[in-house]
Motif scaffolding. Structure first.
Motif, mmCIF file in Angstrom:
data_model
loop_
_atom_site.group_PDB
_atom_site.id
_atom_site.type_symbol
_atom_site.label_atom_id
_atom_site.label_comp_id
_atom_site.label_asym_id
_atom_site.label_seq_id
_atom_site.Cartn_x
_atom_site.Cartn_y
_atom_site.Cartn_z
ATOM 1 N N ILE A 27 0.899 -1.124 -0.018
ATOM 2 C CA ILE A 27 0.044 0.040 0.081
ATOM 3 C C ILE A 27 0.721 1.305 -0.121
ATOM 4 N N VAL A 28 1.925 1.333 0.812
ATOM 5 C CA VAL A 28 2.539 2.502 1.178
ATOM 6 C C VAL A 28 3.366 2.915 -0.343
ATOM 7 N N PRO A 29 4.176 1.985 -0.860
ATOM 8 C CA PRO A 29 4.548 2.323 -2.199
ATOM 9 C C PRO A 29 3.785 3.072 -3.246
ATOM 10 N N ILE A 30 2.442 2.506 -3.314
ATOM 11 C CA ILE A 30 1.400 2.823 -4.201
ATOM 12 C C ILE A 30 1.027 4.572 -3.900
ATOM 13 N N ILE A 31 1.117 4.828 -2.588
ATOM 14 C CA ILE A 31 0.666 6.143 -2.176
ATOM 15 C C ILE A 31 2.098 6.887 -2.629
ATOM 16 N N GLN A 32 3.087 6.514 -2.386
ATOM 17 C CA GLN A 32 4.271 7.239 -2.728
ATOM 18 C C GLN A 32 4.531 7.472 -4.141
ATOM 19 N N GLU A 33 4.111 6.635 -4.939
ATOM 20 C CA GLU A 33 4.417 6.635 -6.306
ATOM 21 C C GLU A 33 3.331 7.853 -6.900
ATOM 22 N N SER A 34 1.979 7.766 -6.104
ATOM 23 C CA SER A 34 0.893 8.394 -6.818
ATOM 24 C C SER A 34 1.051 9.970 -6.363
ATOM 25 N N PHE A 35 1.750 10.267 -5.221
ATOM 26 C CA PHE A 35 2.032 11.617 -4.894
ATOM 27 C C PHE A 35 3.293 12.127 -5.110
ATOM 28 N N LYS A 36 4.267 11.242 -5.938
ATOM 29 C CA LYS A 36 5.434 11.673 -6.339
ATOM 30 C C LYS A 36 5.444 12.907 -7.288
ATOM 31 N N GLU A 37 4.692 12.921 -7.980
ATOM 32 C CA GLU A 37 4.502 14.257 -9.005
ATOM 33 C C GLU A 37 3.086 15.221 -8.521
ATOM 34 N N TYR A 38 2.619 14.850 -7.207
ATOM 35 C CA TYR A 38 1.680 15.898 -6.736
ATOM 36 C C TYR A 38 2.274 17.143 -6.435
ATOM 37 N N TYR A 39 1.686 18.431 -6.534
ATOM 38 C CA TYR A 39 2.054 19.533 -6.108
ATOM 39 C C TYR A 39 1.295 20.388 -5.467
ATOM 40 N N GLY A 40 1.253 19.869 -4.124
ATOM 41 C CA GLY A 40 -0.023 20.556 -3.184
ATOM 42 C C GLY A 40 0.479 21.895 -2.348
ATOM 43 N N GLN A 41 -0.127 22.178 -1.332
ATOM 44 C CA GLN A 41 0.072 23.510 -0.588
ATOM 45 C C GLN A 41 1.774 23.364 -0.005
ATOM 46 N N TYR A 42 2.242 22.141 0.474
ATOM 47 C CA TYR A 42 3.316 22.108 1.145
ATOM 48 C C TYR A 42 4.232 22.068 0.170
ATOM 49 N N THR A 100 -15.184 14.812 -0.104
ATOM 50 C CA THR A 100 -13.765 15.007 -0.559
ATOM 51 C C THR A 100 -13.374 16.274 -0.853
ATOM 52 N N SER A 101 -11.971 16.411 -1.133
ATOM 53 C CA SER A 101 -11.623 17.749 -1.363
ATOM 54 C C SER A 101 -10.249 17.505 -2.159
ATOM 55 N N THR A 102 -9.823 18.666 -2.961
ATOM 56 C CA THR A 102 -8.451 18.633 -3.618
ATOM 57 C C THR A 102 -8.031 19.983 -3.854
ATOM 58 N N GLN A 103 -6.858 20.014 -4.391
ATOM 59 C CA GLN A 103 -6.354 21.499 -5.101
ATOM 60 C C GLN A 103 -7.225 21.989 -6.095
ATOM 61 N N PHE A 104 -7.468 23.333 -6.197
ATOM 62 C CA PHE A 104 -8.062 23.864 -7.423
ATOM 63 C C PHE A 104 -7.747 23.311 -8.737
ATOM 64 N N ASP A 105 -6.647 23.252 -8.919
ATOM 65 C CA ASP A 105 -6.084 22.822 -10.253
ATOM 66 C C ASP A 105 -6.224 21.334 -10.826
ATOM 67 N N ASN A 106 -6.523 20.569 -9.655
ATOM 68 C CA ASN A 106 -6.565 19.059 -9.884
ATOM 69 C C ASN A 106 -7.818 18.668 -10.672
ATOM 70 N N PHE A 107 -7.945 18.987 -11.936
ATOM 71 C CA PHE A 107 -9.014 18.979 -12.769
ATOM 72 C C PHE A 107 -9.580 17.334 -13.104
ATOM 73 N N SER A 108 -8.475 16.592 -13.148
ATOM 74 C CA SER A 108 -8.702 15.215 -13.876
ATOM 75 C C SER A 108 -9.723 14.590 -12.697
ATOM 76 N N VAL A 109 -9.500 14.669 -11.370
ATOM 77 C CA VAL A 109 -10.224 13.837 -10.290
ATOM 78 C C VAL A 109 -11.347 14.796 -10.141
ATOM 79 N N GLN A 110 -11.300 15.751 -10.330
ATOM 80 C CA GLN A 110 -12.861 16.575 -10.170
ATOM 81 C C GLN A 110 -13.799 16.124 -11.455
ATOM 82 N N ARG A 111 -13.387 15.826 -12.527
ATOM 83 C CA ARG A 111 -14.200 15.350 -13.554
ATOM 84 C C ARG A 111 -14.702 13.911 -13.085
#
Length: 302
Positions: free
Chosen positions: A167-182, A270-281
């Motif tokens: 589980i942990v590596p899947i989350i690591q990989e999914s957020f590797k390119e994510y660019y959030g508030q932090y 649920t919630s996400t960054q303003f620009d995360n359009f693909s998940v909002q669709r």
């Protein structure tokens, strides 16, 4: 239109769904003595509470605080009397933040235009860290998927620990390119990805059954963590195994989450960054609709 607000996405969604803010107003009335500062006049209240965020403090090695705003019957449009109240509260907050040593995070509701204005006036050296949009669902839009053998279920406490190494590596990989508030803040950027790894480990180590897993051909295809509380089921962290992206794993996971909430007579948030359009669709396709948003400000006082 008057707005009542506390920093709790699930309670806020519940009130908006019912068009009844009495829950928030009662919470504010019960908790106002614990606020750091507030001003109350007639049926209007505006104030704030400062608290330490233990998880972020551990990760960064310095004190990290969050400022939570409380408001009761504040107008959406400009009102000089209410603007004056907010100004006085923000003036007091600016004094407290100069004394408070550490890193401070503030979520400013985007529908409180007077608060946004007063932040610009009273708070200096703000780091703008993007914004968050919040959605909720009280129904699910029907959609048929191919019967391809994908299995989705909430896993047991024991199964969580058994599957931790996957589980942990899947989350690591999914957020590797994510660019959030932090990541946006140059101060917190270096350890930003650790936050999500630490977060999913907290779900795994808890005694709750709070992780949904999608399995395909005996492999984990996707993961979704949830918070099941009194007011809603919140869909929190998700990660998809890149091998199976063509199977629409993400949308199928969130549809499972909606169905789970509806089976318990709860709304789903649920919630996400303003620009995360693909998940909002994907959310909109599944039955979610937006109900709130806020800007994120960081301040460094170290």
């Amino acid at each position: 239109m008057a707005i009542s607000y506390i920093e709790d996405k699930n309670i806020l969604a519940n009130c908006i769904d019912k068009r009844d803010f009495s829950i928030i107003e009662n919470i504010i009335e019960d908790d106002k003595s614990n606020l750091n500062f507030y001003i109350e006049k007639d049926d209007i209240l505006f104030g704030y509470k400062i608290k330490m965020v233990e998880q972020l403090t551990r990760i960064y090695g310095y004190n990290v605080y969050v400022v939570n705003f409380y408001s009761k019957n504040i107008s959406h449009s400009f009102n000089s009397a209410e603007d004056n109240i907010i100004s006085k509260v923000m003036e007091e907050l600016s004094v407290q933040l100069k004394i408070l040593k550490g890193y401070i995070i503030m979520k400013v509701p985007s529908d409180n235009i007077m608060l946004i204005s007063q932040c610009n006036i009273h708070l200096k050296n703000i780091i703008f860290a993007g914004g968050i949009v919040c959605y909720y669902a009280n129904k699910i839009n029907s959609k048929d998927f191919e019967d391809d053998g994908l299995k989705i279920s909430i896993i047991s406490k024991e199964k969580k620990h058994e599957l931790k190494s996957k589980i942990v590596p899947i989350i690591q990989e999914s957020f590797k390119e994510y660019y959030g508030q932090y990541h946006i803040s140059h101060i917190t950027r270096e350890k930003a990805n650790i936050i999500y790894e630490n977060w999913i480990e907290e779900y795994i180590n808890s005694n709750e059954e709070n992780i949904i897993v999608a399995e395909y051909n005996n492999e984990i295809a996707g993961v979704l963590s949830i918070d099941d509380n009194e007011y809603a089921i919140e869909l929190v962290l998700s990660g998809i195994n890149t091998k199976f992206r063509e199977l629409k794993i993400y949308e199928r996971l969130i549809r499972y989450g909606i169905s789970l909430g509806l089976s318990k007579n709860k709304i789903v948030t649920t919630s996400t960054q303003f620009d995360n359009f693909s998940v909002q669709r994907a959310w909109i396709n599944s039955g979610f609709k937006p109900y709130s948003s806020y800007y994120v400000y960081h301040l460094s006082n170290m």
